[in-house]
Design a protein around this motif. Structure first.
Motif, PDB file in Angstrom:
ATOM      1  N   THR A 261       1.234   0.967  -4.268  1.00 51.91           N
ATOM      2  CA  THR A 261       0.043   1.771  -4.561  1.00 51.91           C
ATOM      3  C   THR A 261       0.294   3.251  -4.319  1.00 51.91           C
ATOM      4  O   THR A 261       0.005   4.096  -5.169  1.00 51.91           O
ATOM      5  CB  THR A 261      -1.149   1.304  -3.716  1.00 51.91           C
ATOM      6  OG1 THR A 261      -1.233  -0.120  -3.741  1.00 51.91           O
ATOM      7  CG2 THR A 261      -2.440   1.887  -4.251  1.00 51.91           C
TER       8      THR A 261
ATOM      9  N   SER B  85      -6.077  -0.350  -2.439  1.00 50.46           N
ATOM     10  CA  SER B  85      -4.926  -1.224  -2.652  1.00 50.46           C
ATOM     11  C   SER B  85      -5.359  -2.658  -2.463  1.00 50.46           C
ATOM     12  O   SER B  85      -5.751  -3.060  -1.363  1.00 50.46           O
ATOM     13  CB  SER B  85      -3.811  -0.866  -1.663  1.00 50.46           C
ATOM     14  OG  SER B  85      -2.652  -1.634  -1.897  1.00 50.46           O
TER      15      SER B  85
ATOM     16  N   VAL C  12      -2.378   6.598   4.144  1.00 51.74           N
ATOM     17  CA  VAL C  12      -2.865   5.221   4.049  1.00 51.74           C
ATOM     18  C   VAL C  12      -3.918   5.004   5.131  1.00 51.74           C
ATOM     19  O   VAL C  12      -3.637   5.184   6.324  1.00 51.74           O
ATOM     20  CB  VAL C  12      -1.716   4.215   4.219  1.00 51.74           C
ATOM     21  CG1 VAL C  12      -2.258   2.784   4.292  1.00 51.74           C
ATOM     22  CG2 VAL C  12      -0.716   4.347   3.075  1.00 51.74           C
TER      23      VAL C  12
ATOM     24  N   ALA D 174       0.832  -1.206   0.000  1.00 50.32           N
ATOM     25  CA  ALA D 174       0.000   0.000   0.000  1.00 50.32           C
ATOM     26  C   ALA D 174       0.864   1.252   0.000  1.00 50.32           C
ATOM     27  O   ALA D 174       0.547   2.253  -0.657  1.00 50.32           O
ATOM     28  CB  ALA D 174      -0.930   0.001   1.200  1.00 50.32           C
TER      29      ALA D 174
ATOM     30  N   VAL E 167      -6.581   0.617   2.308  1.00 54.25           N
ATOM     31  CA  VAL E 167      -6.159  -0.777   2.353  1.00 54.25           C
ATOM     32  C   VAL E 167      -6.888  -1.534   3.464  1.00 54.25           C
ATOM     33  O   VAL E 167      -7.013  -2.755   3.410  1.00 54.25           O
ATOM     34  CB  VAL E 167      -4.628  -0.901   2.513  1.00 54.25           C
ATOM     35  CG1 VAL E 167      -4.157  -0.371   3.848  1.00 54.25           C
ATOM     36  CG2 VAL E 167      -4.149  -2.330   2.294  1.00 54.25           C
TER      37      VAL E 167
END
Length: 379
Positions: free
Chosen positions: A178, A309, A257, A174, A282
């Motif tokens: 990503t 992700s 994230v 992630a 994620v």
């Protein structure tokens, strides 16, 4: 002849898991039987037990595993009996439109075993099991598509290697794959469980300059500092968005994230990023969750990217061996993710400790004295 094996199943939504005897068929074309050595207890398994992913009960839980290939079916060339492998849930097909465009990490037709493992004894004998993420690895033996087996260096202990099969790879990917975090970038990671902590480690590995760990548990924040975070934000005490902005010169992070996967944390991620920054989801939401009410003008005006992700956008055949090599070189602290090991009868207790935030990862280590049987004959 088919093998008999212990297996941990979720029989019904919300019910405690059960340890039962299952039957594992001989591998058919394109399939492999793997002797499982260790399997991490991942939050995704709990999602299955709680009915948050599907309703195809009973589920054979477990998917974050390492083991030894015991037998392969016709046409299998990529692995052979004796190979030490990490199991993955993205066995790329090589033929779909994503694969044809050179993006196998987005394969739309990943392979699973065609045959089903079944309950072996009792009134439910013969009932087909749905393997978690197409793997089902809380068992002595499991049947998978051969493409779900990724060969890695056997110098890495299975308790550690298996973690790449899901949570650690999801978090690392992630951040690196990503989010494309690079040298000197800033990143905020919301939620510092196993996946979020792996994103912190991935950001450090990629050379990020500012790594902000966000959680409501001081224990997790302290652990994040040990694993590479440069700053922490306790969401119980301060406004997360304002705190991230303050730590990034008033701008927001280049990448945020969301490793929790709830509407409120996604909203925090949206507003905690810099202009033209990236939000990476994620954490796995449940079906009833909805994107929070955000003015469309804010989406337009802030630019950047809002993305999810899948499995850290990894390609297991490329990423697993590389990450194991980094671990063996002392550059990737995978050991730090293993809080405890337990036996196959400890999964339900591990779920409880997960709820309490007491562990980063519990890992089931299979007891070879109680190995499965092959047609009633000790293996």
């Amino acid at each position: 002849m088919p093998r008999r094996s212990r297996g941990v199943i979720a029989r019904a939504k919300g019910a405690p898991v059960e340890l039962v005897t299952i039957e594992v068929p001989d591998p058919g074309p394109g399939e492999a039987v793997v002797r499982v050595l260790a399997c991490g207890v991942c939050h995704t398994d709990l999602h299955y037990r709680e009915g948050g992913i599907g309703e195809d009960f009973p589920y054979l839980l477990g998917h974050e595993a390492a083991g030894i290939v015991e037998e392969v079916g016709d046409g299998v060339t990529q692995v052979a009996p004796g190979d030490y492998v990490v199991l993955n849930w993205r066995a790329v097909c090589g033929q779909c439109r994503a694969c044809a465009r050179g993006r196998p990490q987005y394969c739309f037709a990943t392979h699973n075993a065609t045959q089903r493992m079944t309950i072996a004894d009792g009134p439910d004998a013969g009932t087909a099991l749905s393997p978690a993420l197409g793997i089902g690895a809380f068992t002595d033996y499991t049947l998978v598509a051969a493409g779900q087996c990724t060969t890695v260096d056997p110098a890495a202990a299975p308790e550690v290697a298996g973690l790449l099969g899901c949570g650690v790879m999801a978090g690392l990917g992630a951040a690196i794959n990503t989010g494309a975090v690079g040298r000197g970038d800033s990143i905020a990671v919301i939620g510092c469980g196993g996946v979020g902590m792996a994103a912190v480690v991935g950001a450090r590995l990629a050379g990020a300059g500012t790594i902000i760990a966000v959680d409501v548990d001081r224990r997790k924040l302290d652990r994040a500092l040990e694993l590479g975070a440069t700053h922490t934000v306790d969401g119980r005490e301060v406004d997360v968005v304002e705190a991230v902005r303050e730590l990034t010169g008033g701008h927001g992070a280049d990448v945020v994230v969301d490793a929790v996967g709830r509407p409120e944390t996604w909203r925090q991620a949206f507003y905690a990023r810099d202009l033209a920054g990236t939000v990476v989801l994620v954490g796995v939401p449940t079906p009833e969750m909805r994107i929070p009410d955000i003015p469309l003008l804010d989406v337009f005006g802030r630019g950047g990217a809002l993305t999810s992700s899948w499995y850290g956008d990894c390609l297991p055949s490329r990423d697993f061996p590389m990450l194991i090599d980094l671990y063996l070189q002392g550059r990737l602290p995978l050991d730090a993710f293993v809080t405890e090991t337990t036996g196959i009868d400890g999964v339900e207790a591990a779920f409880e400790r997960m709820h309490g935030g007491d562990v980063l990862r519990s890992v089931v280590v299979l007891d070879r004295e109680h190995d499965g049987e092959r047609a009633g004959v000790p293996a």
